[in-house]
Design an enzyme around this catalytic site. Sequence first.
Site, PDB file in Angstrom:
ATOM      1  N   ARG A 101       0.826  -1.224   0.000  1.00  0.00           N
ATOM      2  CA  ARG A 101       0.000   0.000   0.000  1.00  0.00           C
ATOM      3  C   ARG A 101       0.856   1.267   0.000  1.00  0.00           C
ATOM      4  O   ARG A 101       0.446   2.298  -0.540  1.00  0.00           O
ATOM      5  CB  ARG A 101      -0.944  -0.018   1.204  1.00  0.00           C
ATOM      6  N   ILE A 106      -7.209   7.552  -1.332  1.00  0.00           N
ATOM      7  CA  ILE A 106      -7.109   6.101  -1.349  1.00  0.00           C
ATOM      8  C   ILE A 106      -7.952   5.619  -0.177  1.00  0.00           C
ATOM      9  O   ILE A 106      -7.833   6.115   0.937  1.00  0.00           O
ATOM     10  CB  ILE A 106      -5.633   5.632  -1.242  1.00  0.00           C
ATOM     11  N   SER A 107      -8.851   4.690  -0.433  1.00  0.00           N
ATOM     12  CA  SER A 107      -9.848   4.313   0.573  1.00  0.00           C
ATOM     13  C   SER A 107      -9.236   3.586   1.761  1.00  0.00           C
ATOM     14  O   SER A 107      -8.139   3.013   1.684  1.00  0.00           O
ATOM     15  CB  SER A 107     -10.932   3.426  -0.060  1.00  0.00           C
ATOM     16  N   GLN A 108      -9.970   3.611   2.845  1.00  0.00           N
ATOM     17  CA  GLN A 108      -9.624   2.867   4.057  1.00  0.00           C
ATOM     18  C   GLN A 108      -9.409   1.392   3.705  1.00  0.00           C
ATOM     19  O   GLN A 108     -10.213   0.796   2.988  1.00  0.00           O
ATOM     20  CB  GLN A 108     -10.765   3.016   5.057  1.00  0.00           C
ATOM     21  N   PRO A 109      -8.342   0.764   4.198  1.00  0.00           N
ATOM     22  CA  PRO A 109      -8.076  -0.637   3.867  1.00  0.00           C
ATOM     23  C   PRO A 109      -9.255  -1.577   4.135  1.00  0.00           C
ATOM     24  O   PRO A 109      -9.522  -2.463   3.318  1.00  0.00           O
ATOM     25  CB  PRO A 109      -6.866  -0.979   4.741  1.00  0.00           C
TER      26      PRO A 109
END
Length: 225
Positions: free
Chosen positions: A40, A66-69
């Site tokens: 990431r 970038i979205s939350q994992p």
Amino acid sequence: MNALQRMIKDIEQEARLTRHLTGKEALDPRVIAAMRQVPRHAFVPEDLTYLAYENGPIPIGAGQTISQPYIVALMTDLLKTRPTDRILEIGTGSGYQAAVLSQLVQKVYSIEIIESLAEKARSRLSKLGYDNVEIRTGDGYFGWPEHAPYDGVIVTAAAPYIPPALIEQLKNSGRLVIPVGLPYGYQELKVIEKTDDGELKTQTILSVSFVPLTGKHDLDLTDYT
């Protein structure tokens, strides 16, 4: 425990905490394995790499994130992918979601409306060896009809309503995962399943917060369900 291991632990813990909403005690082990495989930190701005494995969104420029994992993992899980699948992604962003999907399916077609982000993502994915991802610059509201129909469609920006073209380009027995709601307002993550007969079954999973789907199309904000 290193940062990646901590991120995976956070994803698994949040999956347990939200099981009453998602109906899932745990996410698909294949999805967790894919999250482990993708670096990431390679998808976030250099000055923010110290945040790369935190379980939260990160700005990537041009008003995008970038979205939350956990959300990346959950949305990937909800697609119920198979190794032979061809997936359409709307909203390439950094390319992280596409990279995760690339570990699970045969081909990912990804559309990004912001040309600078599309170019960076294309270069990044190529350098990292994700050669089963194809990116184009365009308005994802209209999908990518040249390669349709798709086994699954995933949208990484919130739309006031479900774009009809994405339903049309989805195979029977396919699944569409999309956040639906007003820009920077109340949004819900939905799964639309297209049955073998072409009928639609919609499931609401949980409330979310995404940047809005943008483009020149006419979005009627009075009807977003």
